[in-house]
Design a protein around this motif. Structure first.
Motif, mmCIF file in Angstrom:
data_model
loop_
_atom_site.group_PDB
_atom_site.id
_atom_site.type_symbol
_atom_site.label_atom_id
_atom_site.label_comp_id
_atom_site.label_asym_id
_atom_site.label_seq_id
_atom_site.Cartn_x
_atom_site.Cartn_y
_atom_site.Cartn_z
ATOM 1 N N PRO A 1 29.015 26.968 -15.426
ATOM 2 C CA PRO A 1 29.108 27.866 -16.570
ATOM 3 C C PRO A 1 30.037 29.170 -16.582
ATOM 4 N N ARG A 2 30.391 29.405 -17.854
ATOM 5 C CA ARG A 2 31.328 30.575 -18.054
ATOM 6 C C ARG A 2 30.559 31.706 -18.677
ATOM 7 N N PRO A 3 29.649 32.438 -17.852
ATOM 8 C CA PRO A 3 28.728 33.674 -18.277
ATOM 9 C C PRO A 3 29.380 34.468 -19.341
ATOM 10 N N LEU A 4 28.561 34.939 -20.439
ATOM 11 C CA LEU A 4 29.013 35.809 -21.385
ATOM 12 C C LEU A 4 30.068 35.650 -22.225
ATOM 13 N N LEU A 5 30.702 34.395 -22.159
ATOM 14 C CA LEU A 5 31.804 34.459 -22.946
ATOM 15 C C LEU A 5 31.597 34.406 -24.395
ATOM 16 N N LEU B 1 26.411 32.033 -11.977
ATOM 17 C CA LEU B 1 27.435 30.850 -11.153
ATOM 18 C C LEU B 1 27.051 30.425 -9.833
ATOM 19 N N LYS B 2 26.329 31.543 -9.196
ATOM 20 C CA LYS B 2 26.118 31.146 -7.898
ATOM 21 C C LYS B 2 24.892 30.320 -7.818
ATOM 22 N N THR B 3 23.933 30.435 -8.985
ATOM 23 C CA THR B 3 22.743 29.382 -8.830
ATOM 24 C C THR B 3 23.211 28.035 -9.461
ATOM 25 N N ALA B 4 24.138 28.035 -10.348
ATOM 26 C CA ALA B 4 24.695 26.523 -10.693
ATOM 27 C C ALA B 4 25.282 26.131 -9.755
ATOM 28 N N LEU B 5 26.143 26.935 -8.612
ATOM 29 C CA LEU B 5 26.672 25.927 -7.458
ATOM 30 C C LEU B 5 25.548 25.494 -6.570
ATOM 31 N N LEU B 6 24.757 26.424 -6.420
ATOM 32 C CA LEU B 6 23.401 25.933 -5.658
ATOM 33 C C LEU B 6 22.850 24.568 -5.868
ATOM 34 N N ARG B 7 22.563 24.664 -7.205
ATOM 35 C CA ARG B 7 21.909 23.326 -7.901
ATOM 36 C C ARG B 7 22.788 22.253 -7.746
ATOM 37 N N ALA B 8 24.131 22.239 -8.069
ATOM 38 C CA ALA B 8 25.001 21.177 -7.660
ATOM 39 C C ALA B 8 25.226 20.587 -6.294
ATOM 40 N N ARG B 9 25.144 21.632 -5.437
ATOM 41 C CA ARG B 9 25.089 21.297 -4.007
ATOM 42 C C ARG B 9 23.985 20.575 -3.613
ATOM 43 N N ASP B 10 22.732 21.082 -4.073
ATOM 44 C CA ASP B 10 21.565 20.383 -3.869
ATOM 45 C C ASP B 10 21.269 19.013 -4.523
ATOM 46 N N GLN B 11 21.924 18.709 -5.432
ATOM 47 C CA GLN B 11 21.942 17.470 -6.147
ATOM 48 C C GLN B 11 22.747 16.441 -5.247
ATOM 49 N N ILE B 12 23.921 17.044 -4.822
ATOM 50 C CA ILE B 12 24.842 15.935 -4.276
ATOM 51 C C ILE B 12 23.981 15.596 -2.778
ATOM 52 N N VAL B 13 23.434 16.742 -2.367
ATOM 53 C CA VAL B 13 22.803 16.245 -1.040
ATOM 54 C C VAL B 13 21.686 15.562 -1.177
ATOM 55 N N ALA B 14 20.877 15.667 -2.188
ATOM 56 C CA ALA B 14 19.858 14.742 -2.234
ATOM 57 C C ALA B 14 20.213 13.171 -2.626
ATOM 58 N N GLU B 15 21.389 13.315 -3.465
ATOM 59 C CA GLU B 15 21.747 11.859 -3.764
ATOM 60 C C GLU B 15 22.490 11.082 -2.640
ATOM 61 N N LYS B 16 23.184 12.013 -1.792
ATOM 62 C CA LYS B 16 24.251 11.192 -0.837
ATOM 63 C C LYS B 16 23.652 11.710 0.526
ATOM 64 N N GLY B 17 22.775 12.596 0.688
ATOM 65 C CA GLY B 17 22.417 12.968 2.144
ATOM 66 C C GLY B 17 23.219 14.145 2.594
ATOM 67 N N GLY B 18 24.264 14.611 1.969
ATOM 68 C CA GLY B 18 25.193 15.460 2.640
ATOM 69 C C GLY B 18 26.632 15.602 1.684
ATOM 70 N N LEU B 19 27.287 16.765 2.134
ATOM 71 C CA LEU B 19 28.578 16.940 1.286
ATOM 72 C C LEU B 19 29.378 16.470 2.024
ATOM 73 N N THR B 20 30.370 15.754 1.345
ATOM 74 C CA THR B 20 31.596 15.367 1.961
ATOM 75 C C THR B 20 32.988 16.432 1.898
#
Ligand code: KG4
Ligand code: ZN
Length: 364
Positions: free
Chosen positions: A204-208, A220-239
């Motif tokens: 997200p681009r907050p407050l634009l 933005l930090k929360t969005a990053l956390l979600r994106a990270r957790d989604q990849i981990v849930a799908e692939k078991g870890g981050l490449t």
């Protein structure tokens, strides 16, 4: 400005204990010495600055720091015109350590005491380094600060906007923690981002959508956390590639937000008709190559000169405090031994305080 003014400056408002000697004469301002004792290792186990540990370390080191600054400058206390000290805003225990040390020096020597606002120190740095004339627009971006100010005089600032939660440096540091990268987070995220695709993850681009110069980085930090957790849930870890893409997308969101808010701030500033328009940036985040390059492009588009002080003067230091002290002293301003240490001290007295305290002290 014919008579030279030589001032010792002290800084202890966050996690750097610093002392410096600066002289201003007919030729300009000269940094005779600038000593900074960092505290990073004392706080590293805690994931942020611990105020009590910081205050104790300042109290232990500040007199040694002053002695070293005087020695390196080749200046005795009797050669000084005054002693300047950060009197706020910041972590109160640390600010007190500096103020008490400066008061001790003033009481023992009879030197005048000049209390300085830490944010004024940052905001006046482009005058110390490049002799920039008023009025100029300044963007302060660090781990503890984020605001747009029009500097109209040594003590006259008009705040156009700032962060309502985290500062960008804080966001970079938290992002690095979420991705297992080393602290400070800014340089590690920037390095990873170089190998990544900024379009792979869209943050997200907050407050634009809001037509002002305020910023927000905590979502933005929360969005990053979600994106990270989604990849981990799908692939078991981050490449390695996932991490690079996450960093690139995250950094790009900060770049885009700062670019757009800077355009808005510049429009307001330019409407006041400055003769030689300048945008200056200061703070540790100004080291980020992508942010810097984008701000330079925005300035080019809008016919404004861009300047950034050298990095060691962008981050916390006492040369900026000594210099801001010179500006006050030259106007005949003095404090006395009743000078107070202030946790909050907005530069623009007319603007309401912004939300958010932040790990590194007051941002208002
Ligand atoms: O001004 P500073 O030294 O300290 C205060 O916050 O007062 O700024 C430190 C902040 C940290 O949060 C760090 O991660 C960030 O500046 N920083 C960067 C970069 N270098 C330092 N952020 C983004 N990109 C960088 N290259
Ligand atoms: Zn600072």
């Amino acid at each position: 400005m014919a008579d030279a003014i030589t001032i010792l400056g002290l800084e202890s408002s966050c996690d750097d204990t610093a002392a410096a000697v600066v002289r201003r004469d007919g030729q300009g301002a000269h940094i005779l010495s600038s000593v900074v004792y960092g505290q990073t290792e004392l706080h590293s186990a805690f994931g942020g600055v611990v105020p009590e540990i910081a205050a104790r370390a300042h109290a232990e080191k500040i007199d040694l720091c002053v002695a070293e600054a005087l020695e390196r400058a080749g200046v005795a206390l009797t050669d000084l015109d005054a002693v300047a000290v950060t009197a706020g805003p910041g972590l109160i225990g640390g600010v007190l350590a500096g103020v008490m040390c400066a008061k001790g020096i003033a009481a023992a020597t009879g030197l005048p005491l000049v209390g300085v606002n830490h944010l004024a120190g940052h905001a006046l740095t482009p005058r110390l380094t490049d002799g920039i004339g008023f009025p100029y627009l300044i963007l302060l971006v660090s781990g503890g600060h984020c605001q747009y100010l029009i500097a109209k005089g040594p003590e006259e600032f008009s705040r156009l906007g700032g962060t309502i939660d985290d500062a960008p440096g804080e966001a970079f540091d938290k992002a690095a923690r979420l991705l297992g990268l080393p602290q400070p987070g800014g340089p590690s995220v920037e390095a990873e981002a170089k190998a990544g695709d900024p379009r792979h993850f869209r943050f997200p681009r907050p407050l634009l959508d809001r037509d002002d110069c305020n910023l927000s980085f905590s979502g933005l930090k929360t969005a990053l956390l979600r994106a990270r957790d989604q990849i981990v849930a799908e692939k078991g870890g981050l490449t390695r590639a996932d991490r690079a893409d996450l960093c690139a997308g995250f950094q790009q969101a900060i770049v885009d937000v700062l670019a757009e808010k800077t355009r808005r701030a510049l429009r307001i500033y330019l409407a006041e008709g400055p003769a030689d328009p300048v945008l200056a940036v200061a703070g540790g985040v100004a080291a980020n190559g992508a942010i810097r390059a984008k701000l330079e492009t925005v300035c080019e588009e809008m016919g404004v000169r861009f300047t950034a002080p050298p990095l060691k003067l962008c981050t916390d230091n006492a040369a900026m405090i000594a210099y801001a002290g010179i500006e006050r002293f030259a106007r005949g301003e003095r404090d006395d031994l009743t000078l107070m240490a202030r946790p909050r001290w907005p530069l623009d007295k007319a603007s309401p305080a912004l939300l958010g305290g932040g790990k590194k002290g007051a941002k208002a």
